[in-house]
Design a protein around this motif. Structure first.
Motif, PDB file in Angstrom:
ATOM      1  N   TYR A  46       0.824  -1.208   0.000  1.00 22.09           N
ATOM      2  CA  TYR A  46       0.000   0.000   0.000  1.00 22.09           C
ATOM      3  C   TYR A  46       0.861   1.262   0.000  1.00 22.09           C
ATOM      4  O   TYR A  46       0.594   2.207  -0.742  1.00 22.09           O
ATOM      5  CB  TYR A  46      -0.924  -0.005   1.221  1.00 22.09           C
ATOM      6  CG  TYR A  46      -1.943   1.115   1.217  1.00 22.09           C
ATOM      7  CD1 TYR A  46      -3.158   0.966   0.540  1.00 22.09           C
ATOM      8  CD2 TYR A  46      -1.709   2.320   1.877  1.00 22.09           C
ATOM      9  CE1 TYR A  46      -4.096   1.985   0.518  1.00 22.09           C
ATOM     10  CE2 TYR A  46      -2.639   3.344   1.861  1.00 22.09           C
ATOM     11  CZ  TYR A  46      -3.831   3.175   1.180  1.00 22.09           C
ATOM     12  OH  TYR A  46      -4.749   4.192   1.152  1.00 22.09           O
ATOM     13  N   ASP A  47       1.901   1.270   0.848  1.00 19.55           N
ATOM     14  CA  ASP A  47       2.720   2.478   0.992  1.00 19.55           C
ATOM     15  C   ASP A  47       3.778   2.621  -0.088  1.00 19.55           C
ATOM     16  O   ASP A  47       4.147   3.740  -0.458  1.00 19.55           O
ATOM     17  CB  ASP A  47       3.426   2.479   2.359  1.00 19.55           C
ATOM     18  CG  ASP A  47       2.458   2.641   3.527  1.00 19.55           C
ATOM     19  OD1 ASP A  47       1.364   3.196   3.301  1.00 19.55           O
ATOM     20  OD2 ASP A  47       2.806   2.210   4.640  1.00 19.55           O
ATOM     21  N   ARG A  48       4.283   1.487  -0.604  1.00 21.02           N
ATOM     22  CA  ARG A  48       5.389   1.544  -1.559  1.00 21.02           C
ATOM     23  C   ARG A  48       5.134   0.648  -2.766  1.00 21.02           C
ATOM     24  O   ARG A  48       5.880  -0.304  -3.011  1.00 21.02           O
ATOM     25  CB  ARG A  48       6.703   1.157  -0.872  1.00 21.02           C
ATOM     26  CG  ARG A  48       7.181   2.229   0.091  1.00 21.02           C
ATOM     27  CD  ARG A  48       8.045   1.697   1.206  1.00 21.02           C
ATOM     28  NE  ARG A  48       9.048   0.723   0.812  1.00 21.02           N
ATOM     29  CZ  ARG A  48       9.656  -0.083   1.702  1.00 21.02           C
ATOM     30  NH1 ARG A  48       9.332  -0.012   2.986  1.00 21.02           N
ATOM     31  NH2 ARG A  48      10.571  -0.931   1.311  1.00 21.02           N
ATOM     32  N   PRO A  49       4.060   0.905  -3.511  1.00 22.16           N
ATOM     33  CA  PRO A  49       3.828   0.114  -4.721  1.00 22.16           C
ATOM     34  C   PRO A  49       4.980   0.317  -5.693  1.00 22.16           C
ATOM     35  O   PRO A  49       5.523   1.416  -5.822  1.00 22.16           O
ATOM     36  CB  PRO A  49       2.513   0.684  -5.267  1.00 22.16           C
ATOM     37  CG  PRO A  49       2.432   2.067  -4.706  1.00 22.16           C
ATOM     38  CD  PRO A  49       3.065   1.992  -3.353  1.00 22.16           C
ATOM     39  N   ALA A  50       5.360  -0.769  -6.381  1.00 25.64           N
ATOM     40  CA  ALA A  50       6.542  -0.710  -7.234  1.00 25.64           C
ATOM     41  C   ALA A  50       6.237  -0.209  -8.640  1.00 25.64           C
ATOM     42  O   ALA A  50       7.126   0.334  -9.304  1.00 25.64           O
ATOM     43  CB  ALA A  50       7.189  -2.094  -7.308  1.00 25.64           C
ATOM     44  N   THR A  51       5.023  -0.402  -9.112  1.00 31.00           N
ATOM     45  CA  THR A  51       4.691  -0.055 -10.494  1.00 31.00           C
ATOM     46  C   THR A  51       3.390   0.736 -10.551  1.00 31.00           C
ATOM     47  O   THR A  51       2.608   0.761  -9.591  1.00 31.00           O
ATOM     48  CB  THR A  51       4.538  -1.315 -11.365  1.00 31.00           C
ATOM     49  OG1 THR A  51       3.378  -2.046 -10.932  1.00 31.00           O
ATOM     50  CG2 THR A  51       5.759  -2.209 -11.270  1.00 31.00           C
ATOM     51  N   LYS A  52       3.151   1.345 -11.701  1.00 29.47           N
ATOM     52  CA  LYS A  52       1.908   2.092 -11.890  1.00 29.47           C
ATOM     53  C   LYS A  52       0.697   1.167 -11.758  1.00 29.47           C
ATOM     54  O   LYS A  52      -0.338   1.556 -11.202  1.00 29.47           O
ATOM     55  CB  LYS A  52       1.896   2.762 -13.258  1.00 29.47           C
ATOM     56  CG  LYS A  52       2.929   3.862 -13.440  1.00 29.47           C
ATOM     57  CD  LYS A  52       2.883   4.422 -14.859  1.00 29.47           C
ATOM     58  CE  LYS A  52       4.005   5.402 -15.102  1.00 29.47           C
ATOM     59  NZ  LYS A  52       4.011   5.912 -16.489  1.00 29.47           N
ATOM     60  N   PHE A  53       0.825  -0.060 -12.272  1.00 30.81           N
ATOM     61  CA  PHE A  53      -0.300  -0.987 -12.191  1.00 30.81           C
ATOM     62  C   PHE A  53      -0.646  -1.290 -10.736  1.00 30.81           C
ATOM     63  O   PHE A  53      -1.818  -1.243 -10.341  1.00 30.81           O
ATOM     64  CB  PHE A  53       0.014  -2.291 -12.928  1.00 30.81           C
ATOM     65  CG  PHE A  53      -1.067  -3.317 -12.787  1.00 30.81           C
ATOM     66  CD1 PHE A  53      -2.180  -3.284 -13.601  1.00 30.81           C
ATOM     67  CD2 PHE A  53      -1.000  -4.314 -11.811  1.00 30.81           C
ATOM     68  CE1 PHE A  53      -3.211  -4.206 -13.467  1.00 30.81           C
ATOM     69  CE2 PHE A  53      -2.014  -5.243 -11.664  1.00 30.81           C
ATOM     70  CZ  PHE A  53      -3.116  -5.188 -12.498  1.00 30.81           C
ATOM     71  N   VAL A  54       0.352  -1.619  -9.918  1.00 32.80           N
ATOM     72  CA  VAL A  54       0.099  -1.938  -8.509  1.00 32.80           C
ATOM     73  C   VAL A  54      -0.494  -0.724  -7.803  1.00 32.80           C
ATOM     74  O   VAL A  54      -1.445  -0.840  -7.022  1.00 32.80           O
ATOM     75  CB  VAL A  54       1.390  -2.406  -7.810  1.00 32.80           C
ATOM     76  CG1 VAL A  54       1.144  -2.622  -6.323  1.00 32.80           C
ATOM     77  CG2 VAL A  54       1.909  -3.684  -8.451  1.00 32.80           C
TER      78      VAL A  54
END
Length: 361
Positions: A226-234
């Protein structure tokens, strides 16, 4: 393979007739005793992954390992794995005890031992008083518990759950989320669940695997996802996230300073990169990380309100930052404070200390 992995998918691919890619070289380690959730939209590969682990689908390439042993060629009933299906798959002509004990009836156990284990399984799911009840007499939540009892009575190493709560209403669904996590913790069994419901995944999982187009986008505990999504999709799939095209303007210690139009932002980069001045990046900003005031001040940017959605203690404001940039803000609903109407101009700023990620494509 990770030293403590119970299950591993080793470069597993699945190609369906017509060249449709279900899984694309998926690598996944599942630890003993964890509650892992496969999350993603329809067609992302989550159910195919579950079926490959169960043995209902044969991978086109790659291997399925259990404690380091290759089980790719084993039939479903030869694997120490049980599945709870979306529709529960209970036998309507049997009572609760007969449904729960069906798997045990195929084993060389005495009638006394079978009855003991059935009773213990129903006790775990809170249905000890329903031994002789007919399945059709039960509520949806009770049927779901019977399906769980039938799955755990055979003491599987891995329990697979294929959208087990999707048929329940919202209130019962929330109750059963708590029950599922309680049951998994008490059993210590590895649970692997498929869902498309992000709230469900965030509330009960130890780790979440976000999938898209047959590939894994990110694996992480709920808070990190939630705090550190890695990609735009996530970022766009988990919760609500503003994806703002922003211009790099400098550093503030370890944090990177950007500007989305007139809105100043600070962000963190997992890669540690420092863009060149003026380069653009996509910055993810949660609606709750934006503060809103009625008067312009240093560090704020004007946003014209285009829509308002009531969310109980908050109002979700849909607004325009200018130059076609839309933004969503969660503002507290206070009786003694200001309120907004469509067409009003709100002045917004980033909450101090907000963790806004720089997002990969």
């Amino acid at each position: 393979m990770a030293p403590d992995a119970l299950v591993r998918l080793d470069k597993v691919s699945k190609i369906f007739p017509g060249g449709i890619v279900g899984l694309d070289a998926v690598d996944l380690d599942i630890a003993p005793g964890e509650f892992l959730t496969l999350l993603g939209p329809s067609g992302c590969g989550k159910t195919t992954s579950l079926r490959v682990i169960a043995g209902f689908e044969n991978p086109s390439s790659g291997r399925v390992l259990l404690e380091g042993r290759d089980i790719t060629g084993l039939r479903p009933f030869d694997r120490p794995v049980n599945t709870v299906f979306q529709d529960y798959a209970l036998f309507p002509h049997m009572d609760v005890a007969e449904n729960v004990g069906f798997g045990l009836s195929l084993r060389k156990l005495s009638g006394t031992e079978q009855a003991k284990r059935v009773g213990e399984a129903l006790e775990m799911v809170g249905l000890a008083d329903k031994l002789g009840a007919r399945v059709l007499e039960l509520s949806g939540g009770q049927r779901q518990r019977v399906a769980l009892a039938r799955a755990i009575v055979c003491e599987p190493r891995v329990l697979l759950l294929d959208e087990p709560l999707s048929a329940l209403d919202a209130h019962l669904r929330e109750q059963m989320q708590v029950e599922l996590k309680r049951l998994q913790s008490s059993l210590g069994t590895t649970f692997v669940m498929v869902t498309h419901d992000q709230t469900e995944a965030l509330s009960i999982s130890d780790r979440i695997v976000v999938m898209n187009k047959g590939r894994i986008e990110q694996i992480a505990p709920p808070a990190i996802l939630y705090d550190r999504p890695a990609t735009k999709f996530v970022a766009s799939f988990i919760g609500t996230m503003n994806l703002l095209q922003s211009r790099f303007v400098g550093r503030a210690g370890e944090r990177l300073r950007f500007a989305a139009g007139k809105l100043p932002l600070e962000a963190v980069s997992e890669t540690g990169e420092t863009p060149a001045a003026g380069e653009t990046r996509t910055i993810g900003v949660r609606p709750e990380d934006l503060l809103v005031v009625t008067e312009a001040a240093e560090g704020t940017a004007p946003a014209r309100v285009s829509g308002i959605v009531f969310h109980g203690r908050t109002l979700r404001l849909h607004a325009e930052l200018g130059q076609g940039t839309s933004i969503v803000i969660d503002a507290p609903r206070r009786a003694d404070g200001f309120q907004f109407s469509v067409g009003d101009v709100a002045h917004i700023s980033l909450r101090r200390g907000a963790n806004c990620p720089v997002l990969a494509s």
